[in-house]
Design a protein around this motif. Structure first.
Motif, PDB file in Angstrom:
ATOM      1  N   VAL A   5       1.277  25.121  44.422  1.00  0.00           N
ATOM      2  CA  VAL A   5       2.123  25.943  45.300  1.00  0.00           C
ATOM      3  C   VAL A   5       2.436  27.266  44.614  1.00  0.00           C
ATOM      4  O   VAL A   5       2.329  28.339  45.217  1.00  0.00           O
ATOM      5  N   GLN A   6       2.821  27.189  43.348  1.00  0.00           N
ATOM      6  CA  GLN A   6       3.160  28.396  42.601  1.00  0.00           C
ATOM      7  C   GLN A   6       1.966  29.349  42.505  1.00  0.00           C
ATOM      8  O   GLN A   6       2.122  30.561  42.656  1.00  0.00           O
ATOM      9  N   ILE A   7       0.798  28.822  42.259  1.00  0.00           N
ATOM     10  CA  ILE A   7      -0.396  29.660  42.149  1.00  0.00           C
ATOM     11  C   ILE A   7      -0.684  30.355  43.476  1.00  0.00           C
ATOM     12  O   ILE A   7      -0.884  31.581  43.523  1.00  0.00           O
ATOM     13  N   PHE A   8      -0.698  29.596  44.569  1.00  0.00           N
ATOM     14  CA  PHE A   8      -0.982  30.201  45.871  1.00  0.00           C
ATOM     15  C   PHE A   8       0.094  31.218  46.262  1.00  0.00           C
ATOM     16  O   PHE A   8      -0.212  32.293  46.782  1.00  0.00           O
ATOM     17  N   ALA A   9       1.360  30.902  46.024  1.00  0.00           N
ATOM     18  CA  ALA A   9       2.440  31.824  46.372  1.00  0.00           C
ATOM     19  C   ALA A   9       2.364  33.097  45.525  1.00  0.00           C
ATOM     20  O   ALA A   9       2.561  34.207  46.039  1.00  0.00           O
ATOM     21  N   ALA A  10       2.058  32.947  44.248  1.00  0.00           N
ATOM     22  CA  ALA A  10       1.935  34.119  43.375  1.00  0.00           C
ATOM     23  C   ALA A  10       0.752  34.988  43.799  1.00  0.00           C
ATOM     24  O   ALA A  10       0.862  36.216  43.859  1.00  0.00           O
ATOM     25  N   LEU A  11      -0.375  34.355  44.107  1.00  0.00           N
ATOM     26  CA  LEU A  11      -1.539  35.124  44.563  1.00  0.00           C
ATOM     27  C   LEU A  11      -1.242  35.835  45.882  1.00  0.00           C
ATOM     28  O   LEU A  11      -1.625  36.998  46.081  1.00  0.00           O
ATOM     29  N   ALA A  12      -0.541  35.149  46.785  1.00  0.00           N
ATOM     30  CA  ALA A  12      -0.143  35.782  48.054  1.00  0.00           C
ATOM     31  C   ALA A  12       0.743  36.989  47.768  1.00  0.00           C
ATOM     32  O   ALA A  12       0.580  38.051  48.400  1.00  0.00           O
ATOM     33  N   GLY A  13       1.664  36.848  46.838  1.00  0.00           N
ATOM     34  CA  GLY A  13       2.524  37.973  46.465  1.00  0.00           C
ATOM     35  C   GLY A  13       1.722  39.139  45.903  1.00  0.00           C
ATOM     36  O   GLY A  13       1.950  40.292  46.269  1.00  0.00           O
ATOM     37  N   THR A  69       8.336  31.944  43.077  1.00  0.00           N
ATOM     38  CA  THR A  69       7.414  31.277  42.155  1.00  0.00           C
ATOM     39  C   THR A  69       8.023  31.166  40.760  1.00  0.00           C
ATOM     40  O   THR A  69       7.908  30.133  40.107  1.00  0.00           O
ATOM     41  N   ALA A  70       8.670  32.228  40.343  1.00  0.00           N
ATOM     42  CA  ALA A  70       9.273  32.237  39.012  1.00  0.00           C
ATOM     43  C   ALA A  70      10.501  31.334  38.914  1.00  0.00           C
ATOM     44  O   ALA A  70      10.772  30.772  37.852  1.00  0.00           O
ATOM     45  N   LEU A  71      11.238  31.175  40.018  1.00  0.00           N
ATOM     46  CA  LEU A  71      12.508  30.438  39.978  1.00  0.00           C
ATOM     47  C   LEU A  71      12.429  28.978  40.417  1.00  0.00           C
ATOM     48  O   LEU A  71      13.364  28.223  40.176  1.00  0.00           O
ATOM     49  N   VAL A  72      11.339  28.570  41.039  1.00  0.00           N
ATOM     50  CA  VAL A  72      11.304  27.268  41.708  1.00  0.00           C
ATOM     51  C   VAL A  72      11.538  26.086  40.760  1.00  0.00           C
ATOM     52  O   VAL A  72      12.106  25.078  41.178  1.00  0.00           O
ATOM     53  N   ARG A  73      11.168  26.181  39.529  1.00  0.00           N
ATOM     54  CA  ARG A  73      11.391  25.065  38.596  1.00  0.00           C
ATOM     55  C   ARG A  73      12.815  25.044  38.043  1.00  0.00           C
ATOM     56  O   ARG A  73      13.425  23.995  37.936  1.00  0.00           O
ATOM     57  N   ALA A  74      13.355  26.220  37.723  1.00  0.00           N
ATOM     58  CA  ALA A  74      14.700  26.284  37.144  1.00  0.00           C
ATOM     59  C   ALA A  74      15.797  26.184  38.201  1.00  0.00           C
ATOM     60  O   ALA A  74      16.844  25.589  37.965  1.00  0.00           O
ATOM     61  N   GLU A  75      15.544  26.786  39.352  1.00  0.00           N
ATOM     62  CA  GLU A  75      16.506  26.806  40.464  1.00  0.00           C
ATOM     63  C   GLU A  75      15.760  26.410  41.735  1.00  0.00           C
ATOM     64  O   GLU A  75      15.432  27.270  42.566  1.00  0.00           O
ATOM     65  N   PRO A  76      15.478  25.100  41.910  1.00  0.00           N
ATOM     66  CA  PRO A  76      14.612  24.677  43.024  1.00  0.00           C
ATOM     67  C   PRO A  76      15.058  25.156  44.404  1.00  0.00           C
ATOM     68  O   PRO A  76      14.220  25.610  45.189  1.00  0.00           O
ATOM     69  N   ALA A  77      16.333  25.085  44.728  1.00  0.00           N
ATOM     70  CA  ALA A  77      16.774  25.482  46.069  1.00  0.00           C
ATOM     71  C   ALA A  77      16.489  26.966  46.326  1.00  0.00           C
ATOM     72  O   ALA A  77      15.992  27.336  47.394  1.00  0.00           O
ATOM     73  N   THR A  81      13.422  28.295  48.810  1.00  0.00           N
ATOM     74  CA  THR A  81      13.840  29.151  49.921  1.00  0.00           C
ATOM     75  C   THR A  81      13.038  30.450  49.931  1.00  0.00           C
ATOM     76  O   THR A  81      12.548  30.885  50.977  1.00  0.00           O
ATOM     77  N   LEU A  82      12.889  31.048  48.778  1.00  0.00           N
ATOM     78  CA  LEU A  82      12.137  32.303  48.692  1.00  0.00           C
ATOM     79  C   LEU A  82      10.657  32.091  49.011  1.00  0.00           C
ATOM     80  O   LEU A  82      10.057  32.880  49.752  1.00  0.00           O
ATOM     81  N   ILE A  83      10.057  31.046  48.461  1.00  0.00           N
ATOM     82  CA  ILE A  83       8.634  30.784  48.712  1.00  0.00           C
ATOM     83  C   ILE A  83       8.378  30.535  50.189  1.00  0.00           C
ATOM     84  O   ILE A  83       7.476  31.133  50.788  1.00  0.00           O
ATOM     85  N   VAL A  84       9.154  29.648  50.783  1.00  0.00           N
ATOM     86  CA  VAL A  84       8.928  29.294  52.190  1.00  0.00           C
ATOM     87  C   VAL A  84       9.212  30.489  53.103  1.00  0.00           C
ATOM     88  O   VAL A  84       8.447  30.757  54.038  1.00  0.00           O
ATOM     89  N   THR A  85      10.276  31.221  52.837  1.00  0.00           N
ATOM     90  CA  THR A  85      10.598  32.379  53.671  1.00  0.00           C
ATOM     91  C   THR A  85       9.538  33.463  53.548  1.00  0.00           C
ATOM     92  O   THR A  85       9.040  33.982  54.556  1.00  0.00           O
ATOM     93  N   ALA A  86       9.172  33.819  52.318  1.00  0.00           N
ATOM     94  CA  ALA A  86       8.192  34.896  52.117  1.00  0.00           C
ATOM     95  C   ALA A  86       6.823  34.485  52.636  1.00  0.00           C
ATOM     96  O   ALA A  86       6.186  35.234  53.393  1.00  0.00           O
ATOM     97  N   LEU A 116      -0.571  30.616  53.563  1.00  0.00           N
ATOM     98  CA  LEU A 116      -0.738  29.372  54.325  1.00  0.00           C
ATOM     99  C   LEU A 116      -1.061  28.218  53.387  1.00  0.00           C
ATOM    100  O   LEU A 116      -0.494  27.120  53.509  1.00  0.00           O
ATOM    101  N   LEU A 117      -1.938  28.456  52.427  1.00  0.00           N
ATOM    102  CA  LEU A 117      -2.275  27.412  51.451  1.00  0.00           C
ATOM    103  C   LEU A 117      -1.055  27.026  50.615  1.00  0.00           C
ATOM    104  O   LEU A 117      -0.868  25.854  50.276  1.00  0.00           O
ATOM    105  N   ALA A 118      -0.209  28.000  50.296  1.00  0.00           N
ATOM    106  CA  ALA A 118       1.027  27.692  49.558  1.00  0.00           C
ATOM    107  C   ALA A 118       1.925  26.785  50.388  1.00  0.00           C
ATOM    108  O   ALA A 118       2.456  25.786  49.882  1.00  0.00           O
ATOM    109  N   LEU A 119       2.071  27.100  51.672  1.00  0.00           N
ATOM    110  CA  LEU A 119       2.931  26.294  52.539  1.00  0.00           C
ATOM    111  C   LEU A 119       2.364  24.896  52.764  1.00  0.00           C
ATOM    112  O   LEU A 119       3.111  23.909  52.726  1.00  0.00           O
TER     113      LEU A 119
END
Length: 127
Positions: A5-13, A69-77, A81-86, A116-119
């Motif tokens: 998820v992090q890889i796909f979201a980062a690449l999308a960004g 992507t950067a925060l999802v492990r330390a601050e999951p909520a 939220t940022l990954i799904v919204t963006a 889409l792949l991230a989601l």
């Protein structure tokens, strides 16, 4: 699976950062306005403000995906939220693009496939 998820979201960004560069910094280049955005050189002065505005929207979506992507492990909520919204906004924008102009299918796929792949990859995670 979270790493995927992090890889796909980062690449999308990163793709959306590149779109920002094209729409704001390089729009005057004929390879960009004519080749990518199908805008005649004579129309660039009229279209440039719209392209720049759209570019900033794309940068803000990119920041959301990259920050999530950067925060999802330390601050999951916050990260989720940022990954799904963006990424959701990126996918919806790609759908609007192709729905309004079928000739833009390739562009819509470039901007929408990675988020889409991230989601889809996120569906296996606990959100």
């Amino acid at each position: 699976m979270l790493l995927v998820v992090q890889i796909f979201a980062a690449l999308a960004g990163l793709v959306h950062v590149y779109i920002w560069v094209m729409e704001t910094l390089r729009f005057g280049d004929p390879k960009i306005h004519k080749g990518v955005f199908k805008t005649e050189t004579a129309d660039v002065p009229a279209v440039r403000p719209w392209a720049a505005n759209q570019g900033w929207y794309n940068l803000f979506l990119a920041v959301g995906a990259l920050l999530g992507t950067a925060l999802v492990r330390a601050e999951p909520a916050v990260g989720w939220t940022l990954i799904v919204t963006a990424c959701g906004s990126m996918v919806l924008a790609a759908l609007v693009l192709v729905a309004t102009d079928r000739s833009m299918l390739a562009s819509a796929a470039k901007q929408g496939l990675l988020p889409l792949l991230a989601l889809v990859s996120a569906l296996g995670q606990t959100l």
